[in-house]
Design a protein around this motif. Structure first.
Motif, PDB file in Angstrom:
ATOM      1  N   SER A  42       0.843  -1.198   0.000  1.00 44.10           N
ATOM      2  CA  SER A  42       0.000   0.000   0.000  1.00 44.10           C
ATOM      3  C   SER A  42       0.873   1.241   0.000  1.00 44.10           C
ATOM      4  O   SER A  42       1.863   1.296   0.732  1.00 44.10           O
ATOM      5  CB  SER A  42      -0.866   0.027   1.256  1.00 44.10           C
ATOM      6  OG  SER A  42      -1.949  -0.815   1.089  1.00 44.10           O
ATOM      7  N   GLY A  43       0.498   2.201  -0.819  1.00 42.23           N
ATOM      8  CA  GLY A  43       1.225   3.471  -0.836  1.00 42.23           C
ATOM      9  C   GLY A  43       2.511   3.457  -1.629  1.00 42.23           C
ATOM     10  O   GLY A  43       3.286   4.414  -1.585  1.00 42.23           O
ATOM     11  N   THR A  44       2.743   2.406  -2.437  1.00 41.94           N
ATOM     12  CA  THR A  44       3.998   2.363  -3.213  1.00 41.94           C
ATOM     13  C   THR A  44       3.890   3.127  -4.535  1.00 41.94           C
ATOM     14  O   THR A  44       4.894   3.259  -5.232  1.00 41.94           O
ATOM     15  CB  THR A  44       4.437   0.918  -3.568  1.00 41.94           C
ATOM     16  OG1 THR A  44       3.297   0.206  -3.997  1.00 41.94           O
ATOM     17  CG2 THR A  44       5.115   0.246  -2.427  1.00 41.94           C
ATOM     18  N   GLY A  45       2.683   3.561  -4.895  1.00 38.31           N
ATOM     19  CA  GLY A  45       2.575   4.373  -6.108  1.00 38.31           C
ATOM     20  C   GLY A  45       1.923   3.672  -7.283  1.00 38.31           C
ATOM     21  O   GLY A  45       2.034   4.131  -8.425  1.00 38.31           O
ATOM     22  N   LYS A  46       1.182   2.608  -7.028  1.00 34.19           N
ATOM     23  CA  LYS A  46       0.541   1.874  -8.133  1.00 34.19           C
ATOM     24  C   LYS A  46      -0.516   2.756  -8.813  1.00 34.19           C
ATOM     25  O   LYS A  46      -0.566   2.847 -10.034  1.00 34.19           O
ATOM     26  CB  LYS A  46      -0.090   0.569  -7.599  1.00 34.19           C
ATOM     27  CG  LYS A  46       0.926  -0.346  -6.910  1.00 34.19           C
ATOM     28  CD  LYS A  46       0.307  -1.636  -6.416  1.00 34.19           C
ATOM     29  CE  LYS A  46      -0.718  -1.468  -5.296  1.00 34.19           C
ATOM     30  NZ  LYS A  46      -0.170  -0.900  -4.035  1.00 34.19           N
ATOM     31  N   SER A  47      -1.357   3.393  -7.980  1.00 33.62           N
ATOM     32  CA  SER A  47      -2.383   4.271  -8.564  1.00 33.62           C
ATOM     33  C   SER A  47      -1.743   5.490  -9.220  1.00 33.62           C
ATOM     34  O   SER A  47      -2.209   5.952 -10.273  1.00 33.62           O
ATOM     35  CB  SER A  47      -3.377   4.734  -7.497  1.00 33.62           C
ATOM     36  OG  SER A  47      -4.042   3.633  -6.952  1.00 33.62           O
ATOM     37  N   VAL A  48      -0.688   6.015  -8.609  1.00 34.06           N
ATOM     38  CA  VAL A  48       0.013   7.168  -9.189  1.00 34.06           C
ATOM     39  C   VAL A  48       0.541   6.811 -10.583  1.00 34.06           C
ATOM     40  O   VAL A  48       0.437   7.602 -11.519  1.00 34.06           O
ATOM     41  CB  VAL A  48       1.151   7.655  -8.263  1.00 34.06           C
ATOM     42  CG1 VAL A  48       2.036   8.675  -8.969  1.00 34.06           C
ATOM     43  CG2 VAL A  48       0.574   8.255  -6.975  1.00 34.06           C
ATOM     44  N   LEU A  49       1.054   5.604 -10.719  1.00 34.76           N
ATOM     45  CA  LEU A  49       1.551   5.138 -12.021  1.00 34.76           C
ATOM     46  C   LEU A  49       0.431   5.186 -13.070  1.00 34.76           C
ATOM     47  O   LEU A  49       0.605   5.752 -14.155  1.00 34.76           O
ATOM     48  CB  LEU A  49       2.096   3.707 -11.869  1.00 34.76           C
ATOM     49  CG  LEU A  49       2.412   2.952 -13.157  1.00 34.76           C
ATOM     50  CD1 LEU A  49       3.517   3.646 -13.929  1.00 34.76           C
ATOM     51  CD2 LEU A  49       2.805   1.500 -12.845  1.00 34.76           C
ATOM     52  N   THR A 202      -4.033  -4.943  -8.187  1.00 33.08           N
ATOM     53  CA  THR A 202      -4.826  -5.708  -7.229  1.00 33.08           C
ATOM     54  C   THR A 202      -3.946  -6.218  -6.103  1.00 33.08           C
ATOM     55  O   THR A 202      -2.746  -6.449  -6.287  1.00 33.08           O
ATOM     56  CB  THR A 202      -5.577  -6.875  -7.901  1.00 33.08           C
ATOM     57  OG1 THR A 202      -6.363  -7.548  -6.926  1.00 33.08           O
ATOM     58  CG2 THR A 202      -4.656  -7.863  -8.567  1.00 33.08           C
ATOM     59  N   HIS A 203      -4.558  -6.339  -4.924  1.00 26.37           N
ATOM     60  CA  HIS A 203      -3.860  -6.976  -3.811  1.00 26.37           C
ATOM     61  C   HIS A 203      -4.245  -8.453  -3.740  1.00 26.37           C
ATOM     62  O   HIS A 203      -3.739  -9.187  -2.903  1.00 26.37           O
ATOM     63  CB  HIS A 203      -4.248  -6.297  -2.490  1.00 26.37           C
ATOM     64  CG  HIS A 203      -3.692  -4.921  -2.358  1.00 26.37           C
ATOM     65  ND1 HIS A 203      -2.365  -4.686  -2.083  1.00 26.37           N
ATOM     66  CD2 HIS A 203      -4.257  -3.712  -2.471  1.00 26.37           C
ATOM     67  CE1 HIS A 203      -2.159  -3.379  -2.033  1.00 26.37           C
ATOM     68  NE2 HIS A 203      -3.289  -2.760  -2.271  1.00 26.37           N
ATOM     69  N   ASP A 204      -5.162  -8.837  -4.619  1.00 25.32           N
ATOM     70  CA  ASP A 204      -5.723 -10.184  -4.574  1.00 25.32           C
ATOM     71  C   ASP A 204      -4.944 -11.067  -5.563  1.00 25.32           C
ATOM     72  O   ASP A 204      -5.095 -10.949  -6.779  1.00 25.32           O
ATOM     73  CB  ASP A 204      -7.212 -10.052  -4.953  1.00 25.32           C
ATOM     74  CG  ASP A 204      -7.889 -11.385  -5.123  1.00 25.32           C
ATOM     75  OD1 ASP A 204      -7.227 -12.422  -4.966  1.00 25.32           O
ATOM     76  OD2 ASP A 204      -9.090 -11.381  -5.433  1.00 25.32           O
TER      77      ASP A 204
HETATM   78  N1  LIG Z   1      -2.428  13.877  -5.331  1.00 25.05           N
HETATM   79  C1  LIG Z   1      -1.579  13.515  -4.368  1.00 25.05           C
HETATM   80  N2  LIG Z   1      -1.035  14.418  -3.535  1.00 25.05           N
HETATM   81  C2  LIG Z   1      -0.155  14.066  -2.580  1.00 25.05           C
HETATM   82  N3  LIG Z   1       0.255  12.802  -2.366  1.00 25.05           N
HETATM   83  C3  LIG Z   1      -0.259  11.838  -3.164  1.00 25.05           C
HETATM   84  C4  LIG Z   1      -1.195  12.147  -4.195  1.00 25.05           C
HETATM   85  N4  LIG Z   1      -1.522  11.000  -4.833  1.00 25.05           N
HETATM   86  C5  LIG Z   1      -0.815  10.019  -4.209  1.00 25.05           C
HETATM   87  N5  LIG Z   1      -0.063  10.513  -3.217  1.00 25.05           N
HETATM   88  C6  LIG Z   1       0.841   9.753  -2.356  1.00 25.05           C
HETATM   89  O1  LIG Z   1       1.601   8.898  -3.176  1.00 25.05           O
HETATM   90  C7  LIG Z   1       1.829   7.655  -2.525  1.00 25.05           C
HETATM   91  C8  LIG Z   1       1.394   6.524  -3.411  1.00 25.05           C
HETATM   92  O2  LIG Z   1      -0.022   6.540  -3.529  1.00 25.05           O
HETATM   93  P1  LIG Z   1      -0.819   5.495  -4.392  1.00 25.05           P
HETATM   94  O3  LIG Z   1      -2.273   5.802  -4.216  1.00 25.05           O
HETATM   95  O4  LIG Z   1      -0.303   5.443  -5.777  1.00 25.05           O
HETATM   96  O5  LIG Z   1      -0.459   4.123  -3.669  1.00 25.05           O
HETATM   97  P2  LIG Z   1      -0.930   2.651  -4.039  1.00 25.05           P
HETATM   98  O6  LIG Z   1       0.293   1.839  -4.267  1.00 25.05           O
HETATM   99  O7  LIG Z   1      -1.927   2.691  -5.154  1.00 25.05           O
HETATM  100  O8  LIG Z   1      -1.612   2.232  -2.658  1.00 25.05           O
HETATM  101  P3  LIG Z   1      -2.868   1.302  -2.299  1.00 25.05           P
HETATM  102  O9  LIG Z   1      -2.442  -0.090  -2.631  1.00 25.05           O
HETATM  103  O10 LIG Z   1      -3.045   1.492  -0.836  1.00 25.05           O
HETATM  104  O11 LIG Z   1      -4.043   1.789  -3.120  1.00 25.05           O
HETATM  105  C9  LIG Z   1       1.090   7.728  -1.194  1.00 25.05           C
HETATM  106  O12 LIG Z   1       2.014   8.068  -0.183  1.00 25.05           O
HETATM  107  C10 LIG Z   1       0.083   8.829  -1.397  1.00 25.05           C
HETATM  108  O13 LIG Z   1      -0.208   9.482  -0.197  1.00 25.05           O
END
Ligand SMILES: Nc1ncnc2c1ncn2[C@@H]1O[C@H](COP(=O)(O)OP(=O)(O)OP(=O)(O)O)[C@@H](O)[C@H]1O
Length: 259
Positions: A42-49, A202-204
Motif C-alpha cells: 500500500s502506498g507504493t505508487g501503483k495508482s500514481v503510475l 490488485t492486492h488479490d
Molecule cells: N495527489 C496527491 N497528492 C499528494 N500525495 C499523493 C497524491 N496522490 C498520491 N499521493 C501519495 O503517493 C503515494 C502513493 O499513492 P498510491 O495511491 O499510488 O499508492 P498505491 O500503491 O496505489 O496504494 P494502495 O495499494 O493502498 O491503493 C502515497 O504516499 C500517497 O499518499
C-alpha cells in the motif's frame, strides 16, 4: 518494425509529492494485447503510475509513450486525444448515483464523444449485456445495485468506448470470492474480445493470476520483479516472496509515520 512498438512504454518515470519520492525512475514496456498486473505494498505508487499514464498526474521526469508517442510532452488537448483510448475501472466502481445506470455507462459517449443520447443508450444496453446485465438494470440508480453488480456496471462503462487500453484499479476489492471470480472472468473475456492491452492493480493474488499474463512488483518506486503470472508464488526473489506469502519479516520493512 511497427509490430514491435510497445503499446505502452515508460522510461525513467519520476514523481514526488511534497518532496517525498513515489516513483523513482520506473521503466515498463507492455506489448499490444498483453495483460499486466502490478502488485506492491500500500502506498507504493501503483495508482500514481496509472494516473500518470491517464494524464491526470503530471510526472516530474520521464517518458510515457502510447503507440510510440510520448504523451508527457504533448499539449493538453493532444494528450487528451491519446488518453481517450484508455478505459478505466476505478477503485470502488465510482459510479454517479445521480445518474441512471445506463447514463453512467454512456457518460463518456454522451459528454466526451457528443454521441446522440439514443445511440449512446443502445451502446450502453449492449455493454450491459456483455457483462451479464439486463436492459432493465440500465434504468436503476447505482445505489440500488449490489457491489458485484456495481463492478459489472463499472466494467461496462470502461469498455463502452471500445478502448484499446484498459486499466483496472482494485476491480474485486470488497467482493466475496465467488463474485470476484465472476468479475475476473468478465474482465479477461472483455479485454480479450476488445484485443485491449490491460494494466490492473490488485492486492488479490488469486485475481492477479486469473487476469494477468504477467505480474510486475512495484517497490520503492521501481519495478523490482516481472515475470509470468504462473511464477508469482515461486519467483526466488526474496521481496516478492515476502509479499506474496504475507510475511512481516523479510527484506521489506514497514515504515510507520508518527502522527
Ligand atoms: N495527489 C496527491 N497528492 C499528494 N500525495 C499523493 C497524491 N496522490 C498520491 N499521493 C501519495 O503517493 C503515494 C502513493 O499513492 P498510491 O495511491 O499510488 O499508492 P498505491 O500503491 O496505489 O496504494 P494502495 O495499494 O493502498 O491503493 C502515497 O504516499 C500517497 O499518499
Amino acid at each position: 518494425m511497427p509490430g514491435d512498438t510497445p503499446k505502452i512504454s515508460i522510461r525513467g518515470l519520476e514523481k514526488a509529492f511534497n518532496g517525498k519520492p513515489v516513483l523513482r525512475g520506473l521503466d515498463l514496456d507492455l506489448a499490444p494485447g498483453r495483460s499486466l498486473v502490478v502488485i506492491g505494498m500500500s502506498g507504493t505508487g501503483k495508482s500514481v503510475l496509472l494516473k500518470c499514464v491517464l494524464g491526470v498526474i503530471q510526472p516530474d521526469r520521464g517518458r510515457i509513450a502510447i503507440d510510440g508517442v510520448d504523451i508527457v510532452r504533448l499539449s493538453e488537448s493532444r494528450r487528451a486525444r491519446m488518453t481517450r483510448q484508455i478505459g478505466m475501472l476505478f477503485q470502488g466502481a465510482a459510479l454517479f448515483d445521480s445518474l441512471k445506470v445506463w447514463e453512467n455507462v454512456a457518460f463518456r459517449l454522451i459528454y466526451g464523444e457528443r454521441r446522440p443520447r439514443r445511440e449512446a443508450r443502445q451502446t450502453a444496453v449492449d455493454c450491459l449485456a456483455q457483462v451479464g446485465l439486463a436492459p432493465e438494470v440500465g434504468e436503476l440508480s447505482p445505489a440500488e445495485l449490489s457491489g458485484g453488480m456495481q463492478k459489472r456496471v463499472a466494467l461496462a462503462r470502461a469498455i463502452a468506448a471500445e478502448p484499446s487500453i484498459l486499466f483496472f484499479d482494485e476491480p474485486t476489492t470488497g467482493l466475496d470470492p465467488i463474485t470476484a471470480d465472476v468479475i475476473n472472468s468478465l474482465i479477461s473475456d472483455r479485454t480479450r474480445a476488445l484485443g485491449a492491452t490491460a494494466i490492473s492493480i490488485t492486492h488479490d493474488l488469486v485475481s492477479a493470476r486469473k487476469i494477468a499474463d504477467e505480474i510486475a512488483m512495484l517497490h520503492q518506486g521501481q519495478i523490482i520483479w516481472r515475470g509470468p503470472a504462473s511464477e508469482i508464488m515461486n519467483t526466488g526473489n526474496p521481496m516478492v516472496d515476502q509479499f506474496v506469502h504475507g510475511r512481516a519479516d523479510g527484506p521489506i520493512h514497514m515504515t510507520m509515520r508518527r502522527a
